[in-house]
Design a protein around this motif. Structure first.
Motif, PDB file in Angstrom:
ATOM      1  N   PRO A  73      44.626  45.564  48.082  1.00  0.00           N
ATOM      2  CA  PRO A  73      43.477  45.210  47.619  1.00  0.00           C
ATOM      3  C   PRO A  73      42.759  43.880  48.819  1.00  0.00           C
ATOM      4  O   PRO A  73      41.481  43.509  49.595  1.00  0.00           O
ATOM      5  CB  PRO A  73      42.546  44.884  46.663  1.00  0.00           C
ATOM      6  N   ALA A  74      44.543  43.224  48.414  1.00  0.00           N
ATOM      7  CA  ALA A  74      44.164  42.666  49.539  1.00  0.00           C
ATOM      8  C   ALA A  74      43.955  42.875  51.322  1.00  0.00           C
ATOM      9  O   ALA A  74      44.641  43.382  52.308  1.00  0.00           O
ATOM     10  CB  ALA A  74      45.847  41.798  49.351  1.00  0.00           C
ATOM     11  N   ALA A  75      43.374  41.831  51.972  1.00  0.00           N
ATOM     12  CA  ALA A  75      43.220  42.154  53.303  1.00  0.00           C
ATOM     13  C   ALA A  75      43.907  42.230  54.279  1.00  0.00           C
ATOM     14  O   ALA A  75      44.416  41.162  54.324  1.00  0.00           O
ATOM     15  CB  ALA A  75      41.889  41.746  53.975  1.00  0.00           C
ATOM     16  N   GLY A  76      44.459  43.563  54.488  1.00  0.00           N
ATOM     17  CA  GLY A  76      45.083  43.672  55.887  1.00  0.00           C
ATOM     18  C   GLY A  76      47.320  43.357  54.666  1.00  0.00           C
ATOM     19  O   GLY A  76      48.199  43.715  56.050  1.00  0.00           O
ATOM     20  N   TRP A  77      47.247  43.991  53.727  1.00  0.00           N
ATOM     21  CA  TRP A  77      48.107  43.382  53.076  1.00  0.00           C
ATOM     22  C   TRP A  77      48.280  45.058  52.485  1.00  0.00           C
ATOM     23  O   TRP A  77      47.875  45.579  51.827  1.00  0.00           O
ATOM     24  CB  TRP A  77      48.597  42.920  52.245  1.00  0.00           C
ATOM     25  N   ASP A  78      49.921  45.462  52.946  1.00  0.00           N
ATOM     26  CA  ASP A  78      50.017  46.859  52.434  1.00  0.00           C
ATOM     27  C   ASP A  78      51.047  47.071  50.616  1.00  0.00           C
ATOM     28  O   ASP A  78      51.048  45.095  50.898  1.00  0.00           O
ATOM     29  CB  ASP A  78      50.878  47.971  53.172  1.00  0.00           C
ATOM     30  N   TRP A 106      52.843  38.961  37.742  1.00  0.00           N
ATOM     31  CA  TRP A 106      51.308  39.810  37.790  1.00  0.00           C
ATOM     32  C   TRP A 106      50.736  39.519  38.619  1.00  0.00           C
ATOM     33  O   TRP A 106      49.824  41.068  38.807  1.00  0.00           O
ATOM     34  CB  TRP A 106      51.687  38.862  36.506  1.00  0.00           C
ATOM     35  N   ALA A 107      49.985  38.759  39.216  1.00  0.00           N
ATOM     36  CA  ALA A 107      48.832  38.395  40.581  1.00  0.00           C
ATOM     37  C   ALA A 107      48.762  40.159  40.934  1.00  0.00           C
ATOM     38  O   ALA A 107      48.265  41.028  41.780  1.00  0.00           O
ATOM     39  CB  ALA A 107      48.358  37.070  40.477  1.00  0.00           C
ATOM     40  N   HIS A 108      50.200  39.731  42.179  1.00  0.00           N
ATOM     41  CA  HIS A 108      50.659  41.130  42.956  1.00  0.00           C
ATOM     42  C   HIS A 108      50.896  42.187  42.535  1.00  0.00           C
ATOM     43  O   HIS A 108      50.856  43.081  44.199  1.00  0.00           O
ATOM     44  CB  HIS A 108      51.818  40.012  43.746  1.00  0.00           C
ATOM     45  N   THR A 109      51.575  42.310  41.259  1.00  0.00           N
ATOM     46  CA  THR A 109      51.150  43.509  40.588  1.00  0.00           C
ATOM     47  C   THR A 109      50.736  44.371  40.336  1.00  0.00           C
ATOM     48  O   THR A 109      50.485  45.829  40.228  1.00  0.00           O
ATOM     49  CB  THR A 109      52.685  44.131  39.395  1.00  0.00           C
ATOM     50  N   GLN A 110      49.117  43.361  39.808  1.00  0.00           N
ATOM     51  CA  GLN A 110      47.829  44.028  39.884  1.00  0.00           C
ATOM     52  C   GLN A 110      47.487  44.650  41.135  1.00  0.00           C
ATOM     53  O   GLN A 110      46.854  45.477  41.628  1.00  0.00           O
ATOM     54  CB  GLN A 110      46.927  43.012  39.283  1.00  0.00           C
ATOM     55  N   ASP A 111      47.733  43.881  42.353  1.00  0.00           N
ATOM     56  CA  ASP A 111      47.166  44.599  43.788  1.00  0.00           C
ATOM     57  C   ASP A 111      47.764  46.139  43.905  1.00  0.00           C
ATOM     58  O   ASP A 111      47.359  46.897  43.785  1.00  0.00           O
ATOM     59  CB  ASP A 111      47.671  43.581  44.894  1.00  0.00           C
ATOM     60  N   ILE A 112      49.292  46.142  43.438  1.00  0.00           N
ATOM     61  CA  ILE A 112      49.996  47.074  43.776  1.00  0.00           C
ATOM     62  C   ILE A 112      49.552  48.424  42.887  1.00  0.00           C
ATOM     63  O   ILE A 112      49.692  49.740  43.273  1.00  0.00           O
ATOM     64  CB  ILE A 112      51.635  46.896  43.684  1.00  0.00           C
ATOM     65  N   ALA A 113      49.369  48.155  41.810  1.00  0.00           N
ATOM     66  CA  ALA A 113      48.892  49.299  40.897  1.00  0.00           C
ATOM     67  C   ALA A 113      47.844  49.222  41.316  1.00  0.00           C
ATOM     68  O   ALA A 113      47.090  50.759  41.277  1.00  0.00           O
ATOM     69  CB  ALA A 113      48.829  48.194  39.114  1.00  0.00           C
ATOM     70  N   ASP A 114      47.204  48.169  41.622  1.00  0.00           N
ATOM     71  CA  ASP A 114      45.467  48.940  42.381  1.00  0.00           C
ATOM     72  C   ASP A 114      45.529  49.869  43.772  1.00  0.00           C
ATOM     73  O   ASP A 114      44.976  50.681  43.655  1.00  0.00           O
ATOM     74  CB  ASP A 114      44.695  47.660  42.886  1.00  0.00           C
ATOM     75  N   GLY A 136      38.342  42.418  22.299  1.00  0.00           N
ATOM     76  CA  GLY A 136      36.564  43.290  23.405  1.00  0.00           C
ATOM     77  C   GLY A 136      36.142  44.535  22.792  1.00  0.00           C
ATOM     78  O   GLY A 136      36.914  45.373  22.817  1.00  0.00           O
ATOM     79  N   THR A 137      35.195  45.071  23.129  1.00  0.00           N
ATOM     80  CA  THR A 137      34.682  45.788  23.352  1.00  0.00           C
ATOM     81  C   THR A 137      34.432  46.569  24.565  1.00  0.00           C
ATOM     82  O   THR A 137      34.679  47.858  25.132  1.00  0.00           O
ATOM     83  CB  THR A 137      33.321  46.048  22.494  1.00  0.00           C
ATOM     84  N   ASP A 138      34.124  46.214  25.572  1.00  0.00           N
ATOM     85  CA  ASP A 138      33.987  46.290  27.151  1.00  0.00           C
ATOM     86  C   ASP A 138      34.282  45.497  27.613  1.00  0.00           C
ATOM     87  O   ASP A 138      34.412  44.250  27.702  1.00  0.00           O
ATOM     88  CB  ASP A 138      32.537  46.678  27.100  1.00  0.00           C
ATOM     89  N   GLY A 139      35.014  45.835  29.367  1.00  0.00           N
ATOM     90  CA  GLY A 139      35.785  44.606  29.890  1.00  0.00           C
ATOM     91  C   GLY A 139      35.951  45.365  31.468  1.00  0.00           C
ATOM     92  O   GLY A 139      35.860  46.415  31.434  1.00  0.00           O
ATOM     93  N   THR A 140      37.411  44.284  31.930  1.00  0.00           N
ATOM     94  CA  THR A 140      37.781  44.828  33.142  1.00  0.00           C
ATOM     95  C   THR A 140      38.999  45.332  32.998  1.00  0.00           C
ATOM     96  O   THR A 140      40.372  44.646  32.713  1.00  0.00           O
ATOM     97  CB  THR A 140      37.431  44.710  34.237  1.00  0.00           C
ATOM     98  N   ALA A 141      39.419  46.533  33.578  1.00  0.00           N
ATOM     99  CA  ALA A 141      40.846  47.378  33.824  1.00  0.00           C
ATOM    100  C   ALA A 141      41.613  47.056  34.102  1.00  0.00           C
ATOM    101  O   ALA A 141      40.946  46.408  35.700  1.00  0.00           O
ATOM    102  CB  ALA A 141      41.090  48.317  32.998  1.00  0.00           C
TER     103      ALA A 141
END
Length: 283
Positions: A36-41, A141-149, A278-283
């Protein structure tokens, strides 16, 4: 009580293992999956982590040399993550994985021996050694989120999110400073619901309990927002008061130039029961 650097290093190691599990089996095409980071794989995400692990080590073992290199970089126009990523973009997946493993192991072996209160220079404000190592966990954690996404997988949130949230809260002032804005002299209360895996289930809190400006909701959502991995419209935090609203609009847990964040609607909201709290959120 002081920070236990061995325990903190163990948390960084555990977070690193999550990253490694995602990337170790990739073929060369997989390493070049867009994120999701523009231009980054994925290659660029991992080189960013390895490169700044080495820079973090330098800040701890030779601060004078680090400051000299930082000054030279600033004189040349500043630190540009895109330029750094381009330098290593053509490394093979095997080379990238080996670099990540080596840099991360050296980071941990270096910091486990450092006084947690030692002040270390950085690209933003100087940090304690404990905060510097915590920042590496946050970045991982943050950059691994990009990888997971990029790979369309969901990570299981853990209690290590508390480190990410703590950095995010502590970086409130920096979020304003990096944009040349004055920080409001208004306290904000942050109350987060931890992941379901946390045994106590007690809320994680920062700020005065009687503050009128408040942020409440799942810890995962807060961490996604302050690391700019989700847009404010795509998390389920309850944000009350002008100071809290302004902060969450510009929140930035990482050092460097003001980040562009993510576009709204890029990631749909999903149940936070699985995501932690919580009851609803963002994965």
């Amino acid at each position: 009580m002081g920070v236990d650097m061995a325990a903190l290093a163990a948390d960084v190691s555990a977070e690193s293992a999550v990253t490694r599990d995602l990337i170790s089996g990739l073929d060369e095409a997989g390493w070049h999956t867009p994120t999701p980071a523009a231009g980054w794989d994925i290659t660029d995400q991992v080189s960013h982590l390895a490169y700044f692990d080495e820079v973090t080590i330098a800040s701890a073992v030779d601060s004078d040399a680090f400051i000299a290199e930082r000054t030279a970089a600033e004189a040349a126009g500043g630190i540009d993550p895109d330029t750094i990523a381009a330098r290593f973009h053509d490394l093979s997946g095997a080379e990238m994985l080996a670099w990540f493993d080596t840099a991360r192991q050296e980071l941990l072996s270096t910091f486990i021996t450092i006084d947690p209160g030692a002040r270390l220079p950085w690209f933003g404000p100087a940090m304690s050694a404990a905060s510097s190592l915590t920042a590496r966990l946050m970045e991982t954690w943050a950059h691994t989120q990009d990888i997971a996404d990029a790979l369309r997988v969901t990570r299981e949130p853990t209690g290590r999110l508390r480190h990410v949230a703590h950095i995010g809260v502590g970086a409130r002032g920096y979020s304003y400073a990096v944009r040349g804005l004055p920080r409001p002299d208004v306290p904000v209360r942050v109350e987060l619901v931890p992941p379901a895996s946390e045994p106590s289930g007690a809320s994680w809190t920062w700020g005065p309990a009687d503050a009128r400006d408040r942020i409440t909701g799942p810890a995962l959502d807060f961490c996604l927002l302050v690391t700019q991995r989700r847009h404010r419209d795509d998390v389920t935090l309850v944000i009350e008061g002008p100071a809290a609203t302004e902060w969450m609009t510009i929140a930035q847990a990482f050092a460097g130039a003001a980040g562009p964040g993510r576009d709204p609607g890029l990631f749909p909201r999903t149940s936070s029961a699985a995501a932690g709290g919580g009851t609803d959120g963002t994965a």
